[in-house]
Design an enzyme around this catalytic site. Structure first.
Site, short mmCIF file in Angstrom:
data_model
loop_
_atom_site.label_atom_id
_atom_site.label_comp_id
_atom_site.label_asym_id
_atom_site.label_seq_id
_atom_site.Cartn_x
_atom_site.Cartn_y
_atom_site.Cartn_z
N LEU A 233 -40.34 -90.43 -30.83
CA LEU A 233 -39.06 -89.72 -30.69
C LEU A 233 -37.97 -90.37 -31.51
CD1 LEU A 233 -39.09 -89.14 -26.82
CD2 LEU A 233 -39.43 -87.40 -28.58
N GLY A 234 -38.09 -91.66 -31.73
CA GLY A 234 -37.07 -92.38 -32.49
C GLY A 234 -37.44 -93.84 -32.62
N GLN A 235 -36.69 -94.53 -33.46
CA GLN A 235 -36.94 -95.95 -33.67
C GLN A 235 -35.61 -96.65 -33.92
OE1 GLN A 235 -39.72 -96.79 -36.79
NE2 GLN A 235 -39.66 -99.01 -36.47
N GLY A 236 -35.43 -97.80 -33.29
CA GLY A 236 -34.19 -98.56 -33.46
C GLY A 236 -34.47 -100.05 -33.47
N GLY A 237 -33.41 -100.82 -33.27
CA GLY A 237 -33.54 -102.26 -33.32
C GLY A 237 -34.37 -102.84 -32.19
N PHE A 238 -34.58 -102.06 -31.12
CA PHE A 238 -35.32 -102.56 -29.98
C PHE A 238 -36.77 -102.10 -29.97
CE2 PHE A 238 -30.88 -102.20 -28.44
CZ PHE A 238 -30.63 -103.56 -28.30
N VAL A 241 -39.66 -95.36 -29.61
CA VAL A 241 -39.68 -94.59 -28.38
C VAL A 241 -40.69 -93.45 -28.55
CG1 VAL A 241 -38.34 -93.25 -26.72
CG2 VAL A 241 -37.26 -95.10 -28.00
N ASP A 354 -24.78 -101.74 -28.64
CA ASP A 354 -25.21 -100.83 -29.71
C ASP A 354 -24.81 -99.40 -29.36
OD1 ASP A 354 -26.27 -100.11 -32.14
OD2 ASP A 354 -28.35 -100.09 -31.47
#
Length: 550
Positions: A233-238, A241, A354
């Site tokens: 669904l998405g990707q970030g610094g953590f 998903v 964030d």
């Protein structure tokens, strides 16, 4: 605000979760008006986390099988007026911290296995009962072990009507438990209860607070099709998903954390997760559960079918609806309320670190739900007493956080201000395509320039097709610029932001900001004339602007 919840720590004592669910369900079906969790068959110990329930007024757990000591954290529940723990198997001493409960009127501890001295302050309670323990009722026995102001010192004797009520209640509970047991068995599903709490300032709506679940790795692996890239669904610094579907067809979002450091391993991570799960607000993403292995940390959330604000602003597919202006206003206010709760109503406070449109999700009604809060603490534990690693997204990070690594609630306020500009413009916080037309790569600098030139209509998202109120746009931009001031102390608190968005106090703050900005620009012009910088100088206005308040 009356809140009645279970405070038995099921994660540590092997409490049967199905029995726990049935007990809670019976409580809400039969005893909602009594504010009681009595005679529910609870076992295990009382968790110290009970201390976070600051608004709890009634805690009634008599007639269960609760063991262990009385947590000293009960002394934090300063609104408590009734505490009934009679007829359990509690041991140890009565914590002196319970003397802090100044509003306590009923205190019943009879028929346990407690020992030691009773704090003198507790004898001031209108009705108390300590009989059936090994307690010393004061020096030289000067206090009776039971006292009722209504009948002057008589021991705590249950009235006939109460006995009849309890018996009838138990019969009804047993009958309904049997029905529910066979229903659960037939459907092969475990009922997950919801305990409803009223949030301060939001008494017109209630939110669900479910039992935090510990998932098996295999369960989440199957749910996400082995963490398939097609489910990202998405990707970030953590971390990434993934969309997942549990065995009972519940849609979830599974966040697979990366770059975590957890001194103490699984237990430390679980404690942090439990603390985050206590933050319950309609504008915060509810944590369903988690999973830990020697090499993995995963968090499980409800699936938000309308995805994120960033998606709805910049990534919608043909045929999908654009966020209209009323929805954008609602998102701005809902996000502010969620952050206000994290900063000013959680103890200890939670700093997001964030805040951006990509981390604000939209539920089925397009209400704002702040996600990823608290994750910085989960994955960013460092052995240092000074700072932590900077987490966030360029363009959204407050200047003092970027330069020192020190974060506070005011760093969240800065990120929120940038998010407001995203909502108004639909643009990213940093856009290098603007280099072709001007020098303002940062969205904040670009908006400041247009605000000075009185050309704000040129920055409003074209997808709105002029369907917006320009006065409301100006108000939102004003709030954004107040939130993004260079000095953290000059930025408003999130509670003040909420009031400004609701139309209170913005005019005064904006007038003050304009005065400061005029002085700042005059000082810049003075320095420019003093040093007589030419066009070829390596020092220019953009350099000064970028290093100054943003």
């Amino acid at each position: 605000m009356d809140i009645v919840v279970s405070v038995v720590d099921a994660s540590k004592n092997g409490l049967n979760i199905c029995a726990f669910a049935i007990g809670l369900l019976m409580f809400f079906c039969v005893s909602r008006s009594t504010s009681s969790l009595a005679f529910m068959g609870f076992t295990g110990t009382l968790t110290p986390r009970i201390g976070v329930l600051k608004y709890l007024k009634t805690l009634s757990l008599q007639g269960n099988g609760i063991t262990g000591g009385i947590p000293k954290e009960l002394g934090n529940l300063t609104n408590l007026n009734m505490l009934d723990l009679e007829n359990n198997r509690l041991t140890g001493e009565i914590p002196s911290s319970l003397g802090n409960l100044k509003k306590l009127q009923f205190f019943l501890l009879d028929s346990n296995d407690l020992s030691g001295q009773i704090p003198d302050q507790l004898f001031e309670v209108s009705k108390y009962n300590f009989t059936g323990n090994k307690l010393n009722c004061g020096v030289n026995q000067r206090h009776p072990c039971a006292f009722d102001s209504a009948d002057q010192g008589s021991s705590h004797k249950p009235k006939t009507g109460l006995i009849i009520g309890v018996i009838v209640g138990l019969v009804v509970i047993i009958f309904l438990c049997c029905l529910l047991f066979f229903w659960c068995k037939g459907s092969h599903k475990i009922y997950k209860p919801e305990v409803f709490v009223d949030v301060a300032g939001e008494v017109d709506r209630r939110i669900a607070f479910g039992q935090l679940k510990r998932f098996a790795w295999r369960e989440l692996q199957i749910a996400t099709d082995n963490f398939s890239e097609k489910n990202v669904l998405g990707q970030g610094g953590f971390g990434k998903v993934y969309k997942g579907v549990l065995a009972d067809n519940t849609k979830v979002a599974v966040k697979r954390l990366t770059d975590y450091e957890s001194p103490g391993g699984d237990a430390a991570f679980q404690r942090e997760v439990e603390m985050i799960s206590v933050a319950v607000h309609r504008n915060l993403l509810r944590l369903i559960g988690f999973c830990t292995t020697p090499t993995e940390r995963l968090l499980v959330y409800p699936f938000m079918q309308n995805l994120s604000v960033a998606y709805r602003l910049r990534e919608i597919k043909p045929g999908e609806a654009v966020l209209d202006w009323p929805t954008r206003k609602r998102v701005a206010l809902g996000t502010a309320r969620g952050l206000e709760y994290l900063h000013e109503h959680c103890n200890p406070k939670i700093i997001h670190r964030d805040v951006k449109a990509a981390n604000v999700l939209l539920d089925e009604d397009f209400e704002a739900v702040v996600g990823d809060f608290g994750l910085a603490k989960l994955v960013d534990v460092r052995k240092t007493d000074v700072t932590t690693q900077v987490r966030g997204t360029m363009g959204h990070i407050a200047p003092e956080y970027l330069s020192t690594g020190k974060s506070s609630e005011r760093t969240d306020v800065f990120g929120y201000g940038i998010m407001l500009l995203e909502i108004v413009t639909g643009q990213r916080a940093i856009d290098f395509s603007r280099l072709e037309e001007e020098d303002d790569v940062l969205l904040l600098d670009h908006v400041k320039k247009l605000e000075r030139e009185k050309k704000l209509d040129a920055i409003v998202d074209r997808n709105l097709i002029k369907n917006y109120n320009m006065q409301e746009v100006e108000m939102m931009i004003q709030v954004a610029l107040l939130c993004t001031q260079g000095t953290p102390e000059d930025r408003p608190l999130m509670s003040e932001v909420v009031r400004m968005l609701e139309g209170e106090g913005l005019a005064e703050r904006w007038e003050e900001w304009q005065h400061v900005e005029v002085n700042r620009r005059q000082e810049y012009e003075r320095l420019k004339r003093r040093f007589d910088w030419g066009e070829d100088s390596v020092y220019n206005q953009d350099a000064i602007e970028l290093s100054g308040g943003r």
